[in-house]
Design a protein around this motif. Sequence first.
Motif, short mmCIF file in Angstrom:
data_model
loop_
_atom_site.label_atom_id
_atom_site.label_comp_id
_atom_site.label_asym_id
_atom_site.label_seq_id
_atom_site.Cartn_x
_atom_site.Cartn_y
_atom_site.Cartn_z
N MET A 161 43.64 114.61 -59.66
CA MET A 161 44.56 113.50 -59.66
C MET A 161 43.77 112.19 -59.69
SD MET A 161 47.31 112.35 -56.75
CE MET A 161 48.86 112.87 -57.42
N ARG A 162 44.29 111.23 -60.42
CA ARG A 162 43.68 109.90 -60.50
C ARG A 162 44.46 108.97 -59.57
NH1 ARG A 162 40.18 109.20 -64.44
NH2 ARG A 162 40.76 107.10 -65.05
N ILE A 163 43.74 108.39 -58.62
CA ILE A 163 44.34 107.53 -57.60
C ILE A 163 43.84 106.11 -57.84
CG2 ILE A 163 44.52 107.07 -55.13
CD1 ILE A 163 43.73 110.12 -54.82
N GLY A 164 44.75 105.17 -57.98
CA GLY A 164 44.37 103.79 -58.24
C GLY A 164 44.36 102.95 -56.98
N TYR A 165 43.41 102.00 -56.93
CA TYR A 165 43.35 101.05 -55.83
C TYR A 165 43.16 99.65 -56.40
CZ TYR A 165 41.82 98.30 -51.87
OH TYR A 165 41.70 97.30 -50.93
N ALA A 166 44.02 98.73 -55.98
CA ALA A 166 43.96 97.34 -56.44
C ALA A 166 43.92 96.43 -55.22
CB ALA A 166 45.17 97.02 -57.31
N ARG A 167 43.25 95.28 -55.37
CA ARG A 167 43.19 94.33 -54.27
C ARG A 167 43.12 92.92 -54.81
NH1 ARG A 167 39.49 91.27 -52.11
NH2 ARG A 167 37.76 92.26 -53.18
N VAL A 168 43.88 92.03 -54.19
CA VAL A 168 43.75 90.59 -54.42
C VAL A 168 43.45 89.95 -53.07
CG1 VAL A 168 45.19 90.43 -56.49
CG2 VAL A 168 46.24 90.23 -54.23
N SER A 169 42.80 88.78 -53.10
CA SER A 169 42.36 88.15 -51.86
C SER A 169 43.47 87.38 -51.14
CB SER A 169 41.20 87.20 -52.15
OG SER A 169 40.13 87.93 -52.68
N THR A 170 44.37 86.78 -51.89
CA THR A 170 45.43 85.97 -51.27
C THR A 170 46.78 86.34 -51.85
OG1 THR A 170 45.32 84.18 -52.88
CG2 THR A 170 43.82 84.03 -51.01
N SER A 171 47.83 85.96 -51.13
CA SER A 171 49.18 86.26 -51.60
C SER A 171 49.55 85.41 -52.82
CB SER A 171 50.19 86.05 -50.48
OG SER A 171 50.10 84.73 -49.99
N ASP A 172 48.77 84.35 -53.09
CA ASP A 172 49.01 83.54 -54.29
C ASP A 172 48.58 84.27 -55.56
OD1 ASP A 172 49.83 81.57 -52.58
OD2 ASP A 172 47.95 80.42 -52.68
N GLN A 173 47.68 85.23 -55.41
CA GLN A 173 47.18 85.97 -56.57
C GLN A 173 48.13 87.11 -56.90
OE1 GLN A 173 43.30 86.89 -55.00
NE2 GLN A 173 42.37 85.12 -56.02
N ASN A 174 47.99 87.63 -58.11
CA ASN A 174 48.92 88.63 -58.62
C ASN A 174 48.19 89.94 -58.91
OD1 ASN A 174 50.80 90.05 -60.21
ND2 ASN A 174 51.79 88.11 -60.74
N LEU A 204 45.34 100.08 -64.23
CA LEU A 204 45.31 101.37 -63.53
C LEU A 204 46.37 102.33 -64.08
CD1 LEU A 204 44.71 100.05 -59.90
CD2 LEU A 204 43.04 101.21 -61.37
N ASP A 205 47.55 101.79 -64.40
CA ASP A 205 48.59 102.62 -65.02
C ASP A 205 48.11 103.15 -66.37
OD1 ASP A 205 50.48 102.47 -62.99
OD2 ASP A 205 51.48 100.69 -63.85
N LYS A 206 47.51 102.26 -67.16
CA LYS A 206 47.00 102.65 -68.49
C LYS A 206 45.90 103.70 -68.38
CE LYS A 206 45.22 100.60 -72.72
NZ LYS A 206 44.70 99.38 -73.34
N ALA A 207 45.13 103.66 -67.27
CA ALA A 207 44.05 104.62 -67.06
C ALA A 207 44.58 105.97 -66.56
CB ALA A 207 43.04 104.06 -66.07
N GLY A 208 45.89 106.07 -66.38
CA GLY A 208 46.49 107.35 -66.01
C GLY A 208 46.56 107.62 -64.51
#
Length: 186
Positions: free
Chosen positions: A1-14, A22-26
């Motif tokens: 299974m491919r598990i994605g992890y994303a992070r932004v530093s502030t709530s202003d970022q998207n 990550l979706d495109k990478a499956g």
Amino acid sequence: MRIGYARVSTSDQNLDLQRDALDKAGCERLFHDTASGAKDDRRGLAEALAYARAGDTLVVWKLDRLGRSLKHLVETVTALQERQVGLQSLHEQLDTTTSGGKLVFHVFAALAEFERDLIRDRTRAGLEAARARGRSGGRPRKLTERQTAMARSMLAQPSAQVAEVCRALRVSRSTLYRYLAANSRK
């Protein structure tokens, strides 16, 4: 299974850019955080790491989204490898499930260790140079031995009050007591 992890530093970022990649990478499951990379407590990362099983691959958009520092990144990937979980970084095109990816990551790890050793050596050399010039590290002392002796003699007076002695020396009560106790042990 491919598990994605994303992070932004502030709530202003998207997170959209990372999520789309990550979706495109499956990636079948996505975890995310809105927190500084310097923070130890990142719930999304902890959940992603706990969710991963042997044979899975943790996918990140960029390596800096995963690790606080190169040392932290190496520790994280080493822990993943011990659990037979791979790591893939889309931006750097690094995949530790391949032999080439493992090689590149080991080079990163060696460079991180080399950097730590250089920093340690420079720090040690700087401290030795400062000592050779008569400087010592640490916080400056609040009271000299002479001031401590003066405080002791002031407190020997029957009418002396600790608060007055502290005011005269410009120190707190706990500092005065600490210095008096330290000098009585000598």
